[in-house]
Design a protein around this motif. Structure first.
Motif, PDB file in Angstrom:
ATOM      1  N   UNK A   1       0.720  -1.145  -0.011  1.00  0.00           N
ATOM      2  CA  UNK A   1      -0.027   0.074  -0.007  1.00  0.00           C
ATOM      3  C   UNK A   1       0.787   1.244   0.115  1.00  0.00           C
ATOM      4  N   UNK A   2       1.999   1.079   0.762  1.00  0.00           N
ATOM      5  CA  UNK A   2       2.820   2.188   0.630  1.00  0.00           C
ATOM      6  C   UNK A   2       3.435   2.533  -0.808  1.00  0.00           C
ATOM      7  N   UNK A   3       3.911   1.551  -1.373  1.00  0.00           N
ATOM      8  CA  UNK A   3       4.811   1.683  -2.541  1.00  0.00           C
ATOM      9  C   UNK A   3       3.811   1.922  -3.885  1.00  0.00           C
ATOM     10  N   UNK A   4       2.444   1.278  -3.823  1.00  0.00           N
ATOM     11  CA  UNK A   4       1.830   1.069  -5.154  1.00  0.00           C
ATOM     12  C   UNK A   4       0.321   1.599  -4.919  1.00  0.00           C
ATOM     13  N   UNK A   5      -0.248   2.158  -3.874  1.00  0.00           N
ATOM     14  CA  UNK A   5      -1.481   2.636  -3.582  1.00  0.00           C
ATOM     15  C   UNK A   5      -1.686   3.625  -4.355  1.00  0.00           C
ATOM     16  N   UNK A   6      -0.926   4.687  -4.440  1.00  0.00           N
ATOM     17  CA  UNK A   6      -0.983   5.857  -5.557  1.00  0.00           C
ATOM     18  C   UNK A   6      -1.464   5.403  -6.890  1.00  0.00           C
TER      19      UNK A   6
END
Length: 231
Positions: free
Chosen positions: A24-29
């Motif tokens: 979520x930190x790496x790919x959520x955006x």
């Protein structure tokens, strides 16, 4: 479960929780806006951890591992797997057939993909194939790890997309299980959604001339497994 099993399970659980947060930190955006656009609703996170896992303790007796497709809308809202209509239908089946009296204490639920979409078909419309491949490979290894801990029956629920959307997952899972004795404890079934599972179950019961759930499930699960995997 034994103390050793619980310790190994806790190790898996902690690592899976951390990995989901990292995704979520790496790919959520990257994924969130596209998932919302394709699904037509706002979401909390793109990757969903199953908080039911945090409630399992050493006194529980794990009898089955379920592998569903990916977290749906209700799973995303609650951060808990198998809470939608399909999951509830499956839980009712398990109880009615005497397979699991206390579902959350006897069944571990995981997914082929941790990426949330309102319906599974939306996964095929996401452009970030490399993210899907990474997470599907992770889930294949995670499932094999958990299965080795408990050595119980593993149910792959949902088979229509094994060679499509979940092709990476399937290939990696086959490699892991091909030379493992645990492949005899893997069974493949249709989804509980839209009555698919129950329809196949009733047809097989009629063909076999029995109402014994163990015999019916074994027959269906093995035949489906041999269609998709080389063991």
């Amino acid at each position: 479960m034994t103390k050793e099993q619980f310790e190994k399970f806790c190790s898996f659980r902690d690592e899976f929780r951390k990995q989901t947060a990292l995704w979520n930190e790496e790919y959520n955006k990257v994924l969130k806006e596209r998932i919302e656009s394709l699904s037509g609703c706002e979401i909390t996170n793109s990757f969903i951890y199953n908080e039911k896992l945090d409630e399992i303790n050493e006194n529980d007796n794990i009898k089955y591992i379920w592998i569903q497709d990916n977290p749906g809308y209700n799973e995303m809202l609650q951060n808990r797997y198998a809470v939608g209509a399909s999951g509830k239908a499956g839980q009712n089946f398990m109880k009615n057939e005497g397979l699991a009296e206390d579902f959350d204490r006897e069944v571990i639920v995981l997914n082929k993909s941790p990426i949330h979409t309102k319906v599974t078909a939306v996964l095929s419309k996401l452009k970030n194939r490399e993210i899907q491949d990474e997470t599907q490979r992770y889930m294949a290894k995670a499932i094999f790890t958990v299965h080795n801990i408990f050595e119980c029956d593993l149910w792959i629920l949902g088979i229509s997309n094994l060679k499509g959307i979940f092709g990476t997952f399937s290939k990696d899972l086959e490699k892991l299980y091909k030379n493992s004795a645990l492949n005899k404890k893997m069974f493949l079934y249709y989804h509980f959604s839209q009555g698919q599972f129950k329809k196949a179950y009733n047809m097989e019961a009629s063909t076999l001339g029995t109402d014994d759930p163990d015999k019916i499930l074994e027959s269906i699960g093995i035949k489906n497994r041999k269609k998709y995997f080389d063991f």
